[in-house]
Motif scaffolding. Structure first.
Motif, PDB file in Angstrom:
ATOM      1  N   ALA A 383     112.732  95.998  63.194  1.00 20.65           N
ATOM      2  CA  ALA A 383     113.094  97.298  62.642  1.00 20.65           C
ATOM      3  C   ALA A 383     112.475  97.398  61.258  1.00 20.65           C
ATOM      4  N   SER A 384     111.873  98.541  60.993  1.00 14.17           N
ATOM      5  CA  SER A 384     111.074  98.624  59.770  1.00 14.17           C
ATOM      6  C   SER A 384     111.416  99.840  58.925  1.00 14.17           C
ATOM      7  N   GLU A 385     110.984  99.752  57.689  1.00 14.80           N
ATOM      8  CA  GLU A 385     111.129 100.888  56.783  1.00 14.80           C
ATOM      9  C   GLU A 385     110.194 102.024  57.164  1.00 14.80           C
ATOM     10  N   ASP A 386     109.282 101.794  58.091  1.00 12.65           N
ATOM     11  CA  ASP A 386     108.426 102.900  58.527  1.00 12.65           C
ATOM     12  C   ASP A 386     109.141 103.777  59.569  1.00 12.65           C
ATOM     13  N   HIS A 387     110.433 103.647  59.668  1.00 12.84           N
ATOM     14  CA  HIS A 387     111.316 104.464  60.509  1.00 12.84           C
ATOM     15  C   HIS A 387     111.274 104.085  61.993  1.00 12.84           C
ATOM     16  N   THR A 388     110.521 103.080  62.336  1.00  8.99           N
ATOM     17  CA  THR A 388     110.426 102.752  63.759  1.00  8.99           C
ATOM     18  C   THR A 388     110.992 101.359  64.039  1.00  8.99           C
ATOM     19  N   LEU A 389     111.233 101.160  65.331  1.00  6.62           N
ATOM     20  CA  LEU A 389     111.513  99.818  65.829  1.00  6.62           C
ATOM     21  C   LEU A 389     110.407  99.490  66.811  1.00  6.62           C
ATOM     22  N   LYS A 390     110.089  98.226  66.907  1.00  9.04           N
ATOM     23  CA  LYS A 390     109.075  97.852  67.887  1.00  9.04           C
ATOM     24  C   LYS A 390     109.558  96.682  68.728  1.00  9.04           C
ATOM     25  N   LEU A 391     109.177  96.738  69.992  1.00  9.49           N
ATOM     26  CA  LEU A 391     109.519  95.666  70.929  1.00  9.49           C
ATOM     27  C   LEU A 391     108.266  94.831  71.165  1.00  9.49           C
ATOM     28  N   TRP A 392     108.432  93.535  71.085  1.00 10.95           N
ATOM     29  CA  TRP A 392     107.283  92.624  71.229  1.00 10.95           C
ATOM     30  C   TRP A 392     107.569  91.633  72.342  1.00 10.95           C
ATOM     31  N   ASN A 393     106.576  91.409  73.154  1.00  7.84           N
ATOM     32  CA  ASN A 393     106.680  90.383  74.181  1.00  7.84           C
ATOM     33  C   ASN A 393     105.751  89.239  73.785  1.00  7.84           C
ATOM     34  N   LEU A 394     106.347  88.109  73.463  1.00 10.34           N
ATOM     35  CA  LEU A 394     105.539  86.990  72.957  1.00 10.34           C
ATOM     36  C   LEU A 394     104.663  86.384  74.040  1.00 10.34           C
ATOM     37  N   GLN A 395     104.947  86.738  75.273  1.00  9.39           N
ATOM     38  CA  GLN A 395     104.133  86.188  76.350  1.00  9.39           C
ATOM     39  C   GLN A 395     102.927  87.064  76.633  1.00  9.39           C
ATOM     40  N   ARG A 396     102.823  88.140  75.885  1.00 12.58           N
ATOM     41  CA  ARG A 396     101.633  88.978  76.054  1.00 12.58           C
ATOM     42  C   ARG A 396     100.861  89.012  74.749  1.00 12.58           C
ATOM     43  N   THR A 418     115.194 108.870  61.189  1.00  9.13           N
ATOM     44  CA  THR A 418     114.465 109.733  60.266  1.00  9.13           C
ATOM     45  C   THR A 418     114.395 109.108  58.877  1.00  9.13           C
ATOM     46  N   ALA A 419     114.722 107.843  58.814  1.00  3.40           N
ATOM     47  CA  ALA A 419     114.662 107.128  57.548  1.00  3.40           C
ATOM     48  C   ALA A 419     114.436 105.659  57.880  1.00  3.40           C
ATOM     49  N   PRO A 420     114.192 104.837  56.866  1.00  8.97           N
ATOM     50  CA  PRO A 420     114.008 103.415  57.157  1.00  8.97           C
ATOM     51  C   PRO A 420     115.125 102.835  58.027  1.00  8.97           C
ATOM     52  N   VAL A 421     114.742 101.983  58.953  1.00 11.70           N
ATOM     53  CA  VAL A 421     115.718 101.302  59.794  1.00 11.70           C
ATOM     54  C   VAL A 421     116.080 100.003  59.072  1.00 11.70           C
ATOM     55  N   LEU A 422     117.373  99.764  58.928  1.00 13.02           N
ATOM     56  CA  LEU A 422     117.806  98.671  58.067  1.00 13.02           C
ATOM     57  C   LEU A 422     118.369  97.478  58.816  1.00 13.02           C
ATOM     58  N   CYS A 423     118.938  97.717  59.966  1.00 13.01           N
ATOM     59  CA  CYS A 423     119.588  96.594  60.631  1.00 13.01           C
ATOM     60  C   CYS A 423     119.496  96.759  62.146  1.00 13.01           C
ATOM     61  N   GLY A 438     120.378 102.789  60.360  1.00 18.77           N
ATOM     62  CA  GLY A 438     119.347 103.201  59.422  1.00 18.77           C
ATOM     63  C   GLY A 438     119.892 103.788  58.137  1.00 18.77           C
ATOM     64  N   LEU A 439     118.950 104.001  57.242  1.00 14.92           N
ATOM     65  CA  LEU A 439     119.285 104.629  55.969  1.00 14.92           C
ATOM     66  C   LEU A 439     119.810 106.047  56.205  1.00 14.92           C
ATOM     67  N   ASP A 440     119.469 106.620  57.351  1.00 12.85           N
ATOM     68  CA  ASP A 440     119.944 107.967  57.671  1.00 12.85           C
ATOM     69  C   ASP A 440     121.406 107.974  58.113  1.00 12.85           C
ATOM     70  N   GLY A 441     122.067 106.824  58.097  1.00 14.00           N
ATOM     71  CA  GLY A 441     123.495 106.769  58.418  1.00 14.00           C
ATOM     72  C   GLY A 441     123.811 106.749  59.900  1.00 14.00           C
TER      73      GLY A 441
END
Lengths: 677, 224
Positions: A383-396, A418-423, A438-441
């Protein structure tokens, strides 16, 4: 009638008998004429005949016995042959497993290529072992073993041969064969053996056998020993076997049942069984049990000892039951092998002393605030301050750089904040969901796409789940346990949610000590404690409160000079661990509320905390750019990794342990996440 | 946040939303991080998102490639906000193709063979693709110096990204206006690409600040 038939039958003999007598005419006449001798003769004949009959039946019994003996010996021979093949196959299999293990170890160590599930087909990398084929080959091998074990278990009634097989295995066969001719039947065989050899030596033998078995068990765990790994690793392997043994306890119980029979069977058969024999049996049972406890993988063989004893003592009557039991056992062993393999790997990894950076996850445009591993898969969400979350597959992994690290491209980008994702918090295994605050509550529920998803698939709105909007300020912490979600927000409250319920908010936890005119201090972090019956919440003013989740009332207040950035409950002990702005990590006793231990852990504020699933290690991250691994027992730093660059005065923002697999990860303000193996 | 003489520029957990990143500006010269350019750009935007001049005024002695690269990162990042808004309105059923005016159908370059993705997919794929490219260890291994050949990649990203603006403008005007009012992102982007001549004027089809008429397009399909 009787007489005539007798005379017809035995005419010759009668004739010879009566030749002595006076009357030399026909039988009837002579029988009539010699009054005295005829009943005597008849009696004699009858007696003789009965005697011959008896002898004949005795011979037949003998013959049957010898035939049985021949069959037995033939069976024995067949058993030996099977055993030989069996062992050869086993050796081959173990060799193969060892080879695979070495290859895997090599890969793990040098980071060439780890996962079999990689999308990339093996032919692209001819120099390395064909990893993706590994699984298939394993399967094939397992199939083969299963097949042959079934063959042994079902087609041959060689169960009494089991004992021989085991003795062969233990190198006691010669003695056995020397004793062989003495046997009349199985009962005697057992009795004689017990009688002939003193108990002590027997015990020694079986003890020896047990050791041998244990050794065998270890060597099954691949080439760890040979590769010179530490005692700890061996211990890990053993731990794994204990796990196996637990699963196999059922089988052992069955065998114990069988093993109990010899105590009673011999007396029933009228044979004298002296106390020695009983004792020996007890010893055998004990051995078998201890074997089952400690021996693990070698379980089949000790069972064979007992089973063989049973068959020998109780005779062929057991033969029908035993193949079944062993057949099942064989299957059990086989079906356990893949698990054993995995767990051994996992344990081995988690005991490894050094972690090395393996994957760099670059795709976020701004600092990564939180990360969480998938409960089972080699996947994680950031989860990032760029407002997105990303899913990663370590096997790919997408592109292998020349250097050690592997790059991974995200599988999916979650956009809705709509704001940084914090947790971030991961849902239960198999729920395939995660939660982000997120910061957007808002707290958002996400349905994770399958790990096979393509990043450029069409947009599926179903990925977005419910949105929880009750918080009025930034949500800084999330913890999930058994479908309940605990959040801490800068609005001064912590809330408990059932995220997918119609009315998701279960309760709001407020600090009652703060009265109206004062705004409550922002809640920084929260975690479940005391087996999810309580919630520990830390506030910006340094307070730590424990809430009873039934009553929603706080029952313990702890004051601390420095505000905590993170709080985590120990997975097994009544212990809370907190990471502080003043560079400390503090340990709190959940019962008394006292600080059990405090240590300066970093050169700067401690920001991330994670406990490994067994509660043995602690991982901490700090703005001093380093990740440190701590031994929780000794509270000493086991490893330090410098991981991320600074952005303003922030560096590492979160760290995590994979709940099952040997991965740790760190998230940084530089927009990267790193995974270590 | 101020700790005596030392200022700690960090968002402590528990910070209120209004306090997020609210710290005194740091002069660019004093930034010693490898992320100095990003820090500087974000700091200037936070101060006043409408002040395009200030935001796009490159500090002296700054590598122009890095400057452009970091700005493009910032654009893509902020475009996530537009994508979030579009997700609720721009459905594959209604916007089956990525179009702005009726003259062009844009093909999605995220696939092996460019294909006609619905507008929302085009938007997401373009942003995801841009995120991958701009974070690629191959083309952009460093954030302090960038190869000339990699700087050339920025142009195609900008062209594609601009289509997201134009689609929103022509098909989801309400969203576009609300977003633009808050972020001034399209204005800034247009200013950026014009200032550094990253994409040619003919492609900039949106009416600019003072209702410039869009330049006529020929009918056809654009290379993605």
């Amino acid at each position: 009638m009787d007489d005539s038939s007798v005379s017809h039958h035995n005419g010759g003999q009668v004739g010879s008998q009566i030749g002595v007598s006076v009357n030399n005419k026909q039988n009837e006449e002579s029988s009539q004429s010699v009054q005295y001798s005829i009943p005597g003769i008849l009696h004699f004949i009858q007696h003789e005949w009965a005697r011959f009959e008896l002898e004949r039946s005795q011979w037949e019994v003998d013959r049957a016995e010898f035939e049985a003996r021949i069959a037995f010996l033939q069976g024995q021979r067949k058993g030996q042959e099977n055993l030989k093949n069996d062992l050869v196959r086993r050796i081959k299999m173990l060799e193969y497993a060892l080879k695979q293990e070495r290859a895997k170890f090599h890969k793990l160590k040098y980071g060439v290529e780890l996962q079999q599930g990689d999308v990339r087909p093996p032919p692209e990398e001819p120099p390395t072992e064909p990893e993706p084929a590994e699984k298939a080959q394993w399967k094939q091998g397992r199939q083969l073993i299963k097949q042959y074990l079934q063959e042994i278990g079902y087609t041959d009634t060689i169960l009494d041969v089991r004992s021989n097989r085991v003795r062969t295995l233990l190198g006691l066969n010669n003695e056995e064969q020397a004793e062989d001719p003495n046997y009349r039947n199985n009962d005697n065989k057992f009795r004689e053996r017990c009688g002939d050899s003193p108990i002590n030596s027997l015990i020694r033998k079986y003890d020896y056998g047990g050791k041998e078995q244990r050794k065998g068990g270890v060597s099954t765990g691949g080439g760890y020993n040979e590769e010179g790994l530490s005692v700890q690793e061996t211990a890990a392997v053993f731990a794994n076997f204990e796990f196996l043994a637990n699963q196999e306890m059922d089988m052992d119980e069955i065998d114990d049942l069988d093993a109990n029979k010899p105590h009673h069977a011999p007396p029933k058969q009228g044979e004298e069984v002296d106390n020695e024999a009983e004792e020996v049996l007890n010893v055998l049972n004990l051995l078998a049990e201890s074997e089952a406890d400690g021996g693990g993988q070698g379980d089949e063989c000790p069972v064979g000892v007992v089973g063989g004893g049973v068959a020998a003592a109780a005779g062929g009557g057991e033969a029908d039951e035993k193949p079944l039991a062993l057949g099942e056992l064989a299957q059990l062993t086989v079906s356990n092998e893949p698990e054993a393999y995995d767990v051994a790997g996992a344990n081995k990894e988690s005991f490894r002393k050094t972690w090395n950076a393996k994957y760099t996850l670059r795709s976020h445009f701004d600092g990564v605030r939180a990360l969480a591993f998938h409960p089972t898969e080699a996947a994680l969400v950031t989860a990032s301050e760029d407002h997105t979350l990303k899913l990663w597959n370590l096997q790919r992994t997408v592109q292998a750089k020349k250097s050690a690290g592997l790059d991974v491209e995200p599988l999916y980008t979650f956009r809705a904040h709509t704001a940084p994702v914090l947790c971030l918090a991961m849902g239960l295994p198999r729920s395939e969901e995660c939660f982000s605050g997120g910061l957007d509550g808002t707290i958002r529920v996400w349905n994770l796409p399958p790990p096979t998803a393509d990043p450029y698939d069409p947009y599926d709105p179903a990925v977005q789940g419910p949105v929880l909007r009750e918080h009025t300020d930034a949500v800084w912490s999330l913890a999930c346990a058994h479908g309940r979600l605990l959040s801490a927000s800068a609005d001064g409250t912590a809330r408990l949610w059932a995220p997918r319920a119609a009315r998701p908010l279960l309760c709001t936890l407020r600090d009652d000590a703060i009265t109206a005119p004062h705004a409550p201090a922002p809640a920084v972090a929260a975690d479940f404690a005391d087996g999810e019956a309580a919630a520990a919440v830390v506030y910006r003013d340094g307070t730590m409160l424990l809430y009873d989740l039934e009553t929603t009332q706080s029952f313990l207040r702890i004051a601390c000079d420095s505000p905590a950035n993170r709080i985590r409950a120990h997975p097994t002990l009544p212990l809370l661990v907190s990471a502080h702005e003043d560079r400390h990590i503090r340990f709190w006793d959940l019962g008394s509320g006292r600080c059990a231990h405090a240590m300066v852990a970093h050169l700067d504020a401690v920001t991330g905390l994670a406990l490994d699933p067994n509660g043995l290690f602690l991982l901490s991250g700090s703005h001093d750019c380093s990740v440190r691994l701590w031994n929780l027992d000794t509270k000493t730093c086991v490893q330090e990794i410098t991981a991320h660059r600074k952005k303003f005065d922030e560096s590492i923002l979160d760290v995590a342990f994979h709940p099952l697999r040997p991965y740790i990860a760190s998230a940084g303000a530089d927009g990267l996440a790193k995974v270590f193996v | 946040m101020a700790d005596g003489t030392q200022i700690l520029r960090r968002n402590q957990p528990g910070s209120r939303a209004k306090d997020f990143c609210r710290w005194p500006d740091e002069p660019f010269e004093e930034m010693d991080s490898t992320l100095a350019v990003q820090q500087f750009i974000q700091q200037t935007i936070r101060r006043d998102p409408a002040n395009l001049e200030a935001i796009l005024k490159m500090p002296e002695a700054q590598d122009e490639g890095v400057w452009k690269y970091e700005h493009l990162r910032q654009f893509c990042m902020e475009l996530n906000g537009l994508a979030v808004r579009l997700q609720s309105e721009c459905k594959p059923e209604t916007c089956t193709q990525m179009t702005a005016t009726e003259q062009w159908i844009f093909l999605c370059a995220a696939h092996k063979t460019p294909k006609e993705c619905p507008a929302i997919d085009y938007t997401r794929h373009t942003l995801d693709g841009a995120a991958c490219l701009l974070n690629s260890n191959k083309y952009f291994p460093s954030r302090v110096s960038i190869k000339e050949s990699s700087v050339a990649k920025l142009g195609s990203v900008c062209r594609r990204v601009y289509r997201i603006f134009s689609h929103a403008y022509f098909h989801h005007r309400a969203i576009f206006d609300a977003f633009e009012k808050e972020t001034h992102l399209c204005k800034r982007f247009t200013y950026f690409v014009t200032k550094y001549s990253i994409i040619s004027k003919e492609i900039l089809i949106l009416p600019k600040l003072d209702d410039e008429t869009p330049i006529a397009q020929t009918i056809g399909e654009s290379e993605a």
